[in-house]
Design a protein around this motif. Structure first.
Motif, short mmCIF file in Angstrom:
data_model
loop_
_atom_site.label_atom_id
_atom_site.label_comp_id
_atom_site.label_asym_id
_atom_site.label_seq_id
_atom_site.Cartn_x
_atom_site.Cartn_y
_atom_site.Cartn_z
N THR A 47 23.46 -24.88 -0.44
CA THR A 47 23.38 -23.44 -0.23
C THR A 47 24.36 -22.98 0.83
OG1 THR A 47 21.04 -23.48 -0.84
CG2 THR A 47 21.83 -21.53 0.32
N VAL A 48 24.37 -23.68 1.98
CA VAL A 48 25.22 -23.28 3.10
C VAL A 48 26.69 -23.59 2.84
CG1 VAL A 48 25.72 -23.69 5.54
CG2 VAL A 48 23.36 -23.48 4.78
N ALA A 49 26.96 -24.72 2.19
CA ALA A 49 28.35 -25.15 2.03
C ALA A 49 29.02 -24.61 0.78
CB ALA A 49 28.41 -26.68 2.00
N CYS A 76 30.92 -18.78 -1.28
CA CYS A 76 31.46 -18.17 -2.50
C CYS A 76 30.96 -16.76 -2.69
CB CYS A 76 31.08 -19.04 -3.71
SG CYS A 76 31.92 -20.63 -3.78
N LEU A 77 29.66 -16.55 -2.53
CA LEU A 77 29.07 -15.22 -2.73
C LEU A 77 29.61 -14.22 -1.71
CD1 LEU A 77 25.36 -16.21 -3.49
CD2 LEU A 77 27.05 -15.32 -5.11
N GLU A 110 41.04 -17.30 -9.70
CA GLU A 110 40.23 -17.66 -8.54
C GLU A 110 38.79 -17.23 -8.74
OE1 GLU A 110 40.60 -17.67 -3.70
OE2 GLU A 110 41.40 -15.93 -4.79
N VAL A 111 38.59 -16.07 -9.31
CA VAL A 111 37.22 -15.61 -9.60
C VAL A 111 36.54 -16.56 -10.57
CG1 VAL A 111 35.85 -13.77 -10.64
CG2 VAL A 111 37.78 -13.18 -9.16
N ALA A 112 37.26 -16.97 -11.60
CA ALA A 112 36.68 -17.90 -12.57
C ALA A 112 36.33 -19.24 -11.92
CB ALA A 112 37.66 -18.12 -13.73
N ALA A 113 37.23 -19.71 -11.04
CA ALA A 113 36.97 -20.97 -10.35
C ALA A 113 35.74 -20.86 -9.45
CB ALA A 113 38.19 -21.37 -9.52
N LEU A 136 29.97 -21.91 -8.31
CA LEU A 136 28.62 -21.40 -8.11
C LEU A 136 27.64 -22.00 -9.11
CD1 LEU A 136 29.30 -17.62 -7.36
CD2 LEU A 136 28.24 -19.27 -5.82
N LEU A 137 28.05 -22.07 -10.37
CA LEU A 137 27.18 -22.67 -11.40
C LEU A 137 26.91 -24.14 -11.10
CD1 LEU A 137 28.67 -21.05 -14.64
CD2 LEU A 137 26.51 -20.47 -13.49
N PHE A 138 27.96 -24.84 -10.71
CA PHE A 138 27.81 -26.26 -10.35
C PHE A 138 26.86 -26.41 -9.16
CE2 PHE A 138 29.21 -29.92 -7.80
CZ PHE A 138 29.09 -30.94 -8.73
#
Length: 446
Positions: free
Chosen positions: A393-395, A400-401, A416-419, A424-426
């Motif tokens: 969560t922290v790292a 990202c969010l 970059e947005v896609a990456a 985030l999904l991972f």
């Protein structure tokens, strides 16, 4: 004056070089004018900005490296040789998210801490969410240091008993108390420039631990050139969680950032520290798994035979590492509590400039950690739980969010947005699966 947020993140090479030159002039002037002050939800603190480039490298390397090194052979045994691909992926993701933390810090000069980033991105709700999870993560990591000290000292000096105030202290509990007594004075230091010397000792200890494993392999067990699991699907969640423990020191990144004389050098410091720690982690994981195979413990030092010189050296180095790292980890917690107490002086008067406030706060925090460390015996499972839930969560999730929220309307390249969305999904999958697995393992021990 144009805000940094009004400028695109992606430029051509010539434009980027020109921008870097302009930034150097601008930052040199601004850094002399601006007081490094931060408001963290009612608490404020001042950065000395005294740490040089190489001292910052020492501090950040000490943040990233540490007790995760003891668990990487076990993580490799859990996931199999192919899980090293996951290890490399986690390292790359955490490095990139560290760069996102740096960009968020540079988005506004009032940002001086991780909760400040949350406030800039999502307001008071963001500050509270990031603060609670980050401080919980750092608190549990510090507890795991004490558990580590107790376990290894008990192995080094088995059967030791001391009578104190009519009570007999022995085993792990005794050594947790002794370790806390040694660590406590380091928590009273506030200047990260001075803490760099402590960090240097910790890094030397990490390298000596790896050398001890080589010694053990040559002198005792030998190295297995074949065998071992190529891939263990059932152990991948635990392996992934422990890999995140290795790289997730993001809660302390802003502390190192604000301590630097030239904070714009933070990306270089992050790169150097990440590469050095990754090499040491990889070497330790491969050596530990080659020596002990699937029988490797959650702490690889517990596999070493009692009474051997290299075992004593390895355990001694293991004991030094948390000593050197502990103060850095709890400093964000100490700072925010210290400042909140100062602002509540009407109900609990706190010393201001004589340093007694930090001594009082740090001591209380360490006492509570000692109490919990004496009742939490599951080092491997605790580290897995921390890695799967809080570290991820922290790292990964928060950087990202926050980056997307702060910079999206200013323009971010679609790739970059896609990456970031993929990361985030991972991260969400790793957090959910890893947390479930860790809790199931902990419950199964009762």
């Amino acid at each position: 004056m144009t805000s940094h947020l009004d400028e695109p993140l992606l430029r051509g090479k010539d434009e980027e070089e020109e921008k870097l030159q302009d930034d150097e002039v601008f930052n040199d002037v601004e850094e002399q004018r601006l007081l490094p002050r931060c408001s963290t939800g009612g608490a404020s603190f001042y950065s000395n900005g005294s740490a040089s480039f190489w001292r910052s490298c020492l501090n950040l390397s000490n943040v990233i490296s540490g007790i995760g090194m003891l668990s990487v052979p076990y993580a490799l045994a859990q996931g199999g040789w192919l899980s090293l691909v996951l290890f490399a992926m986690v390292g790359a993701i955490c490095f990139y998210s560290g760069k996102l933390v740096d960009r968020c810090m540079r988005a506004d000069r009032s940002v001086r801490s991780y909760p400040d980033i949350g406030h800039l991105a999502f307001g008071a709700v963001g500050r509270t969410a990031i603060g609670v999870i980050m401080y919980t993560e750092l608190y549990l990591v510090a507890i795991s240091f004490l558990i580590l000290e107790g376990d290894n000292l008990d192995k080094l000096l088995p059967g030791t008993t001391v009578e104190l105030l009519g009570y007999q202290l022995h085993g792990k509990q005794l050594f947790v108390l002794l370790a806390a007594a040694v660590i406590l004075p380091t928590t009273w230091l506030k200047n990260l420039g001075k803490l760099a010397y402590v960090s240097a000792v910790g890094l030397i200890a990490s390298m000596a631990l790896t050398a001890s494993l080589v010694w053990a392999g040559v002198a005792e067990n030998g190295f297995r050139t074949g065998g071992g699991n190529l891939l263990n699907l059932s152990g991948l969640p635990s392996a992934l969680s422990l890999y995140f423990v290795c790289f997730a020191g993001h809660g302390v990144f802003p502390t190192v950032y604000t301590s630097m004389k030239r904070s714009r050098d933070f990306p270089k410091v992050l790169l150097i520290s990440s590469v050095l720690c990754s090499l040491n982690y990889t070497l330790t994981a491969v050596l530990g798994y080659m020596i002990y195979g699937d029988d490797v413990h959650a702490q690889v030092t517990l596999n070493l035979p009692t009474g051997k010189l290299y075992t004593r050296i390895a355990i001694l180095m293991t004991l030094i590492t948390p000593l050197a790292k502990y103060a850095l980890v709890i400093q964000p917690i100490t700072t925010v509590i210290e400042e909140k107490l100062k602002r509540s002086a009407t109900t609990m008067p706190m010393p201001g400039n004589n340093g007694l406030g930090r001594v009082f706060t740090s001591t209380i925090i360490v006492i509570t950690m000692v109490a919990l460390a004496c009742t939490l015996p599951f080092f491997g499972y605790l580290m897995s739980l921390i890695g799967s839930s809080l570290n991820v969560t922290v790292a990964v999730l928060f950087p990202c969010l926050c980056y997307l929220k702060i910079y999206m309307h200013r323009g971010i390249h679609r790739l970059e947005v896609a990456a970031i969305i993929g990361i985030l999904l991972f991260g969400v999958c790793a957090a959910v699966i890893g947390t479930y697995t860790s809790l199931h393992q902990i419950i199964g021990t009762f």
